[in-house]
Design a protein around this motif. Structure first.
Motif: not given
Length: 262
Positions: A43, A79, A106
């Motif tokens: 992250t 990711r 995210e």
């Protein structure tokens, strides 16, 4: 990926050493190759390096050696804002330092990952400082609460299937003995986020020469063995959702219970 599928759909075939039992299903979407893949989750600007970087490959090797279940021997990081996150049902978030706040991208990608049935293992590599509100563990809980605001972590112990999915284990271990229970965010009956305050990566990591990289305390190599068993159980939980309902495994598991050392 057009629709969500369960982790049972993910498992194509698992063979257990010492038995003729096989699980099979028609894998769709998530993890069509049917192999456990402990992908480090990245992250923000984080990287996956240092003494614990070998832990995911060791995790896979131990699973293969002990259960014959398929696993990726060279797990690659993914990711949190990459669509590749959705391709497999497991990710592994480990760290020592506080996490930066998740970006909107995210959060969106992680929400879809969990909606597809994904499981995230959160491993605190510096659990000795867990009371400090600025630590990795606290920041991970804070950010995951933004992803999954509908559920909060709860303690889980031997009543949960993750403690008996392959080995029957009495409590979690890692590099340190840690708390007597794990914590989990349980949604739809499944533990979708599992929190460890034991530094499992530290117990799994090996040097290029095959030596253990980090000493475990206070229990030495017996504690490391128990940590490895926990890692195997987590992998089997990911591979076999609702494992407790698979009664076909009962005779094999009862034999394991009879011979399992304390």
């Amino acid at each position: 990926m057009s629709k969500a599928c369960s982790r049972r759909d993910f498992l194509a075939q698992v063979s257990l050493v010492g038995s003729t039992v096989f699980l099979s299903s028609r894998a769709r979407a998530f993890g069509e190759e049917g192999a456990f893949n402990p992908r480090p989750l990245l992250t923000g600007r984080s990287t996956f390096e240092g003494v614990r970087a070998t832990a995911p490959s060791r995790w896979s090797r131990e699973l293969i050696n002990r259960t014959s279940a398929p696993a990726r021997l060279n797990p690659m990081p993914v990711r949190a804002d990459d669509a590749a996150l959705w391709s497999e049902p497991f990710a592994y978030l480990v760290g020592e330092l506080p996490l930066a706040p998740f970006t909107d991208s995210e959060i969106a990608h992680l929400r879809r990952f969990f909606a597809e049935g994904g499981v995230l293992f959160v491993d605190d590599a510096a659990p000795e400082t867990h009371e400090d509100p600025g630590t990795f563990r606290h920041s991970a809980k804070r950010e995951l609460a933004r992803v999954l605001p509908d559920a909060a972590p709860i303690p889980i112990g031997t009543e949960h299937v993750v403690f008996r999915s392959f080995y029957f284990i009495r409590r979690p271990y890692g590099r340190i003995e840690g708390a007597p229970k794990l914590e989990a965010i349980v949604r739809g009956g499944n533990a979708q986020v599992i929190f460890s305050s034991h530094d499992l990566a530290g117990a799994l990591a090996q040097s290029p020469g095959g030596l253990w990289s980090v000493p475990v305390t206070p229990g030495g190599e017996l504690q490391r063995e128990r940590a490895i068993r926990l890692a195997v159980n987590i992998a089997m939980y990911v591979l076999c959702s609702n494992y407790k309902d698979d009664q076909v495994h009962a005779p094999f598991l009862m034999r394991r219970r009879a011979v399992e050392s304390p």
